[in-house]
Write an enzyme that holds these catalytic residues in place. Structure first.
Site, mmCIF file in Angstrom:
data_model
loop_
_atom_site.group_PDB
_atom_site.id
_atom_site.type_symbol
_atom_site.label_atom_id
_atom_site.label_comp_id
_atom_site.label_asym_id
_atom_site.label_seq_id
_atom_site.Cartn_x
_atom_site.Cartn_y
_atom_site.Cartn_z
ATOM 1 N N LYS A 79 -25.659 -16.021 22.370
ATOM 2 C CA LYS A 79 -25.735 -16.430 23.779
ATOM 3 C C LYS A 79 -25.950 -17.938 23.887
ATOM 4 O O LYS A 79 -26.744 -18.508 23.123
ATOM 5 C CB LYS A 79 -26.879 -15.666 24.450
ATOM 6 C CG LYS A 79 -27.026 -15.870 25.955
ATOM 7 C CD LYS A 79 -28.162 -15.006 26.516
ATOM 8 C CE LYS A 79 -28.334 -15.142 28.006
ATOM 9 N NZ LYS A 79 -29.445 -14.305 28.533
ATOM 10 N N SER A 154 -28.198 -11.205 32.398
ATOM 11 C CA SER A 154 -27.485 -12.452 32.266
ATOM 12 C C SER A 154 -26.697 -12.607 30.963
ATOM 13 O O SER A 154 -25.829 -13.470 30.876
ATOM 14 C CB SER A 154 -28.478 -13.610 32.369
ATOM 15 O OG SER A 154 -29.393 -13.577 31.288
ATOM 16 N N SER A 178 -32.017 -8.706 30.857
ATOM 17 C CA SER A 178 -30.731 -9.330 30.535
ATOM 18 C C SER A 178 -30.076 -8.902 29.229
ATOM 19 O O SER A 178 -28.940 -9.296 28.969
ATOM 20 C CB SER A 178 -30.872 -10.844 30.543
ATOM 21 O OG SER A 178 -30.861 -11.290 31.875
#
Ligand code: GLN
Length: 486
Positions: A79, A154, A178
């Protein structure tokens, strides 16, 4: 079966047996990325030459007979909120558009030490604020099961690339859901470890008392493998806990005898989609068939968890994001202004709408006169949420329920309604407030073919048992083996 269809554990074994080189594995995943990126947009950066270089290094070490790590030659997507030395790290924000960190996050160091290959950086909601990845300033990631829908957020890019078989495994972060929420919506496994289990060094902070890094994988074994590789003490994160990391993969296939599953009534109330409820209840039945006992438990403060989360998280964010001032990192306004004007113009231009909203909420709830009414009150609620779990775990090994109230929604459906978006986190935030580990595993599909996730929540540092319990279900179901059409 293409190399890109294999799990991380299979790729490790195959390479160790001489069945494929790290270079071949890297090429297969790079081809999958090239093939599906036009549709999925899961990655914000992939440096093909660098991926090949890392893979060649692993192959050279193997040829030279040097000892190799437990992720030797496994491509891992990361990420874009995790710092990677020499590789742009944007947090999917305009303010960090050109930020190249001079150091690696602890977890990235760990991946490299285990001879993994960093495949690329994945898209996310800006600064990890959101539940759909639509808050990215860079691009919109699509759900591999239906490209008109969001992948969740997210960590949407990290979930979509594993579901879309562009990467065998990935890392995400979970502050209020997330990792678990996008895992559920993309039909993969996602794990939020106990707070303190994984070092946050080099993770760009959103809400420091809630943030944890964790794995995405197609099955429980791979999630266990990735977590055991990145977990462990690091003195650069003062909240990282000095406690041995179990070898989760060694015990993951051992079922739990006399398993007691806590089923909180608060997780099955208003707002839960009937198709999701049916799938989750069927999963609980499956556990019962395997000898587990279902226990009614209550988490009486969970109706207040979402409100408390949306005070505590913005409060910490408003403080953490003060460092982005146009002076030290990233975007600086081109407009002429004095010092304060430069700060505010740089921040106004660099931060997206949701990030600005969080900073304003956070500043408000911390301001003198309102702090006791909001922030301090939310901390008290947080304590009670934690106490609910402590009491529940006196009566059961694990708490189970849905990960999300609905399956993946359409792109644009909630982007103009922050409250509707926040409500998609209703079952995930209490885990972060309590600091306990949680995970989502695939447990079915809607009639429309969208994945549904089962959430497991365990007492602090009981990841090992949580994985075994998850694997018990996975070993008798085939949801995790289905692949999206993309
Ligand atoms: N959706 C939640 C939020 O917007 C959780 C985000 C996260 O876990 N990073 O705050």
């Amino acid at each position: 079966m293409s190399l890109a269809d294999k799990t991380a554990a299979e790729l490790v074994a195959l390479q160790a047996a001489g069945g494929a080189s790290a270079a071949e594995v890297a090429d297969a995943f790079l081809a999958a990325v090239r093939d599906r990126e036009p549709k999925l947009r899961a990655f914000v950066s992939v440096d093909e030459a660098e991926v090949k270089r890392q893979a060649a290094t692993v192959d050279a070490k193997r040829r030279a007979g040097q000892p190799l790590g437990r992720l030797a030659g496994v491509p891992v997507a990361v990420k874009d909120v995790l710092c990677t030395r020499g590789v742009r790290t944007t947090c999917s924000s305009k303010i960090l558009d050109n930020f190249v960190p001079p150091y690696d996050a602890h977890v990235v160091e760990r991946l490299k030490a285990e001879d993994a290959v960093i495949l690329g950086k994945t898209n996310m909601d800006e600064f990890a604020m959101g539940s759909s990845t639509e808050n990215s300033a860079l691009q919109t990631t699509r759900n591999p099961w239906d490209t008109d829908r969001i992948p969740g957020g997210s960590s949407g890019g990290s979930a979509a690339c594993v579901a879309g078989r562009q990467a065998p495994v990935s890392l995400g972060t979970d502050t209020g859901g997330s990792i678990r929420q996008p895992a559920a919506l993309c039909g993969v496994v996602g794990v939020k470890p106990t707070y303190g289990r994984v070092s946050r060094y080099g993770l760009v902070a959103f809400a420091s008392s809630l943030d944890q890094i964790g794995p995405f994988a197609r099955d429980v074994t791979d999630a266990a493998l990735l977590l055991e590789a990145v977990a462990g003490h690091d003195r650069r994160d003062s909240t990282s806990v000095d406690r041995p990391v179990p070898v989760y993969t060694r015990t993951v296939n051992d079922p739990v005898a006399g398993l007691r599953i806590g089923v909180p009534k608060e997780f099955f109330g208003e707002g839960l989609d009937p198709e999701v409820e049916t799938a989750v209840r069927a999963a609980l039945k499956e556990y019962e068939k395997r000898g587990a006992t279902l226990v009614d438990v209550s988490l009486p403060h969970s109706p207040y968890a979402l409100a408390a989360y949306y005070i505590v998280a913005p409060a910490e964010a408003s403080s953490n994001l003060a460092r982005f001032d146009g002076m030290h990192y990233g975007h600086r306004t081109k407009q002429k202004a004095d010092l304060i004007g430069t700060y505010s113009k740089s921040r106004g231009e660099g931060f997206g709408k949701e990030v600005q909203r969080r900073i304003m909420i956070g500043t408000y709830v911390l301001s003198s006169g309102y702090k006791d009414a909001y922030y301090v009150k939310a901390l008290k609620v947080r304590r009670l949420v934690k106490k609910d779990y402590d009491e529940a775990f006196e009566r059961c090994d694990v708490v189970m329920g849905p990960t999300t109230p609905t399956a993946a929604f359409r792109i644009g459906e909630k982007s103009d309604d922050p409250l509707a978006m926040y409500l998609s986190d209703v079952y995930t935030v209490s885990c972060n407030l309590a600091g306990i580990p949680g995970m989502s595993i695939p447990c079915g599909f809607t009639a429309g073919g969208l994945p549904i996730g089962l959430q497991l929540l365990a007492p602090p540092f009981e990841e090992e048992k949580m994985f075994r319990i998850a694997r018990m279900y996975e070993s008798v179901t085939d949801w995790h083996t289905r692949r999206p059409g993309v």
